[in-house]
Design a protein around this motif. Structure first.
Motif, PDB file in Angstrom:
ATOM      1  N   UNK A 188       0.404  -1.569  -0.296  1.00  0.00           N
ATOM      2  CA  UNK A 188       0.137   0.214   0.065  1.00  0.00           C
ATOM      3  C   UNK A 188       0.776   0.717  -0.156  1.00  0.00           C
ATOM      4  N   UNK A 189       2.314   1.109  -0.228  1.00  0.00           N
ATOM      5  CA  UNK A 189       3.338   2.984   0.085  1.00  0.00           C
ATOM      6  C   UNK A 189       2.767   3.355  -0.969  1.00  0.00           C
ATOM      7  N   UNK A 190       2.667   4.703  -0.886  1.00  0.00           N
ATOM      8  CA  UNK A 190       3.150   5.240  -2.389  1.00  0.00           C
ATOM      9  C   UNK A 190       3.894   6.052  -1.607  1.00  0.00           C
ATOM     10  N   UNK A 191       5.049   6.473  -2.806  1.00  0.00           N
ATOM     11  CA  UNK A 191       5.929   7.500  -2.907  1.00  0.00           C
ATOM     12  C   UNK A 191       5.522   8.895  -2.820  1.00  0.00           C
ATOM     13  N   UNK A 192       4.568   8.910  -3.343  1.00  0.00           N
ATOM     14  CA  UNK A 192       3.862  10.048  -3.266  1.00  0.00           C
ATOM     15  C   UNK A 192       2.674  11.170  -2.183  1.00  0.00           C
ATOM     16  N   UNK A 193       2.760  11.936  -1.806  1.00  0.00           N
ATOM     17  CA  UNK A 193       2.058  12.098  -0.746  1.00  0.00           C
ATOM     18  C   UNK A 193       0.402  12.282  -1.841  1.00  0.00           C
ATOM     19  N   UNK A 244      -5.605   8.163  -3.190  1.00  0.00           N
ATOM     20  CA  UNK A 244      -6.028   6.414  -3.249  1.00  0.00           C
ATOM     21  C   UNK A 244      -6.971   6.480  -2.168  1.00  0.00           C
ATOM     22  N   UNK A 245      -6.731   7.095  -0.876  1.00  0.00           N
ATOM     23  CA  UNK A 245      -7.479   6.860   0.428  1.00  0.00           C
ATOM     24  C   UNK A 245      -8.479   6.727  -0.121  1.00  0.00           C
ATOM     25  N   UNK A 246      -8.529   8.045  -0.352  1.00  0.00           N
ATOM     26  CA  UNK A 246     -10.209   8.582  -0.169  1.00  0.00           C
ATOM     27  C   UNK A 246     -11.280   8.177  -1.760  1.00  0.00           C
TER      28      UNK A 246
END
Length: 88
Positions: free
Chosen positions: A71-76, A82-84
């Motif tokens: 689930x890690x993303x490099x960019x906030x 994605x979380x929304x």
């Protein structure tokens, strides 16, 4: 414990136990519990502790937990979208 968790635990424990084949199952479980830092009663040891410890047992100290790495993303910004549920 659910059937799929039993199967997962058996798949993970089998190759590791073969490396310590001189130990019986209970001795090996005690060894795993100590390695994981578990200090409670053995009968209260959860399958989660064993599964995550076995998954991470031979990894580097700074390696990310497998369930989190996916689930890690490099960019906030991407992580927030994605979380929304805006992007997949």
């Amino acid at each position: 414990m659910k059937c799929h968790r039993v199967n997962e635990l058996i798949e993970l424990i089998h190759p590791e136990w073969q490396k310590d084949s001189d130990l019986n199952l209970l001795e090996f479980l005690v060894k795993l519990a100590k390695e994981a830092g578990y200090e409670g009663k053995l009968e209260e040891l959860t399958d989660d502790v064993l599964i995550y410890h076995l998954k991470m047992r031979n990894s580097k100290k700074d390696e990310m937990i497998p369930g989190l790495a996916k689930d890690q993303e490099d960019d906030f910004k991407t992580a927030l979208l994605k979380a929304r549920g805006i992007i997949k």
